[in-house]
Design an enzyme around this catalytic site. Structure first.
Site, PDB file in Angstrom:
ATOM      1  N   ASP A 167      -4.965   3.411  -3.016  1.00 56.83           N
ATOM      2  CA  ASP A 167      -6.137   4.228  -3.317  1.00 56.83           C
ATOM      3  C   ASP A 167      -5.779   5.720  -3.340  1.00 56.83           C
ATOM      4  O   ASP A 167      -6.637   6.567  -3.190  1.00 56.83           O
ATOM      5  CB  ASP A 167      -7.245   3.975  -2.280  1.00 56.83           C
ATOM      6  CG  ASP A 167      -8.608   4.453  -2.763  1.00 56.83           C
ATOM      7  OD1 ASP A 167      -8.723   4.847  -3.939  1.00 56.83           O
ATOM      8  OD2 ASP A 167      -9.562   4.449  -1.957  1.00 56.83           O
TER       9      ASP A 167
ATOM     10  N   ASP B  81      -0.139   5.121   1.117  1.00 57.73           N
ATOM     11  CA  ASP B  81      -0.394   6.041   2.226  1.00 57.73           C
ATOM     12  C   ASP B  81      -0.344   5.315   3.563  1.00 57.73           C
ATOM     13  O   ASP B  81      -0.965   4.254   3.740  1.00 57.73           O
ATOM     14  CB  ASP B  81      -1.764   6.703   2.078  1.00 57.73           C
ATOM     15  CG  ASP B  81      -1.828   7.664   0.913  1.00 57.73           C
ATOM     16  OD1 ASP B  81      -0.767   8.125   0.452  1.00 57.73           O
ATOM     17  OD2 ASP B  81      -2.942   7.964   0.442  1.00 57.73           O
TER      18      ASP B  81
ATOM     19  N   ASP C 161       0.878  -1.151   0.000  1.00 55.23           N
ATOM     20  CA  ASP C 161       0.000   0.000   0.000  1.00 55.23           C
ATOM     21  C   ASP C 161       0.930   1.218   0.000  1.00 55.23           C
ATOM     22  O   ASP C 161       2.138   1.085   0.166  1.00 55.23           O
ATOM     23  CB  ASP C 161      -0.888  -0.034   1.247  1.00 55.23           C
ATOM     24  CG  ASP C 161      -1.744   1.209   1.405  1.00 55.23           C
ATOM     25  OD1 ASP C 161      -2.281   1.698   0.394  1.00 55.23           O
ATOM     26  OD2 ASP C 161      -1.841   1.706   2.542  1.00 55.23           O
TER      27      ASP C 161
END
Length: 275
Positions: free
Chosen positions: A96, A12, A10
């Site tokens: 995301d 963030d 991922d």
């Protein structure tokens, strides 16, 4: 070289220490407007609108880039990524955030070339010099059908695509690192022999603790960049060592000595049981 390992990060609060969307808006003074509009639309759509607001108020792409270059990151994250890449791991990002933010930060850190693939929301500068951010899945035309994930991106579907794309290359071990709610769905797609590295006391950790029996992967939690580096490299080396041992075992040349004829002739007498 650990060519049988795919490491998925991922971005963030995993590679960097905070949320890149919030960081840009906070640093450029648009937090209040963002908070006012947040209840009215999905996050991804709101970020595209906020980039329009920045542009309308005279904020340039260079302003955004300079803010991104100041993003906080733990000092052991970049060495961890470089080490995993040097060991031959296939590093990928599933995030995301958006492509413009991620690539700007990775290029600034000098580690963009460590990643073979970045899966995230498209982000690009249009002909007017305004940053556009679009959803990874076009939820305006069709739903991705996963009720665990936000409408713009199901990370579980991304992991399934990655798994399918490399299946023809033979068995691969996956290591997934994440922190947020959106990282729970892909953790459920990992298989036995894979590893999930959730950030401890973050949303994905809480979900895993409550649903431990749903996961097939082995779980190794981490707290900060120092933890991440230590655990990730431990896992990579342990997988590599196990695969090397198995390879040596399978390649061992078993040699059988030919028994001379005279010995064959003597065997019945030597093995006979006295009456």
């Amino acid at each position: 070289m650990a060519t049988g390992i795919v490491v998925v990060f991922d971005f963030d609060k995993t590679i960097i220490d905070l949320d890149s969307d919030n960081w840009v808006l906070d640093e450029l003074g648009f937090t209040d407007l963002f908070n006012q509009l947040l209840p009215t639309m999905p996050w991804n759509s709101l970020m595209d609108k906020m980039m329009g607001e920045l542009h309308a108020n005279g904020k340039t792409i260079q302003d955004i880039e300079e803010v991104l270059k100041r993003v906080p990151i733990h000092p052991r994250i970049v060495p961890a990524i470089k080490s995993a890449h040097a060991l031959g791991c296939d590093l990928r990002i599933v995030s995301d955030a958006n492509l413009f933010f991620i690539e700007t930060i990775l290029n600034h850190l000098g580690i963009r070339g460590c990643f073979s693939e970045i899966n995230t929301n498209p982000g690009y500068v249009d002909e007017n010099g305004r940053l556009r951010i679009h959803p990874y899945h076009d939820f305006h035309s069709a739903s991705h059908g996963c009720d665990r994930c936000p409408p713009n991106m199901c990370k579980g579907m991304v992991i399934e695509r990655i798994q399918a794309s490399i299946a023809k290359e033979g068995k691969k071990r996956h290591i997934y690192l994440g922190d947020g709610i959106g990282d729970f769905c892909p953790s459920l797609k990992l298989k036995e022999g894979d590893y999930m590295m959730p950030r401890k006391n973050f949303p994905v950790w809480d979900l895993i603790c409550k649903n431990r029996m749903l996961l097939k992967a082995e779980i190794h939690e981490w707290n900060d960049g120092e933890d991440l580096e230590r655990l990730l490299l431990q896992l990579i080396h342990s997988i590599f060592a196990a695969e090397e041992s198995l390879s040596q075992l399978l390649s061992t040349d078993c040699k059988f000595q030919t028994i001379p004829m005279s010995v064959h002739q003597a065997l019945p007498q030597a093995l006979s049981v006295p009456q």
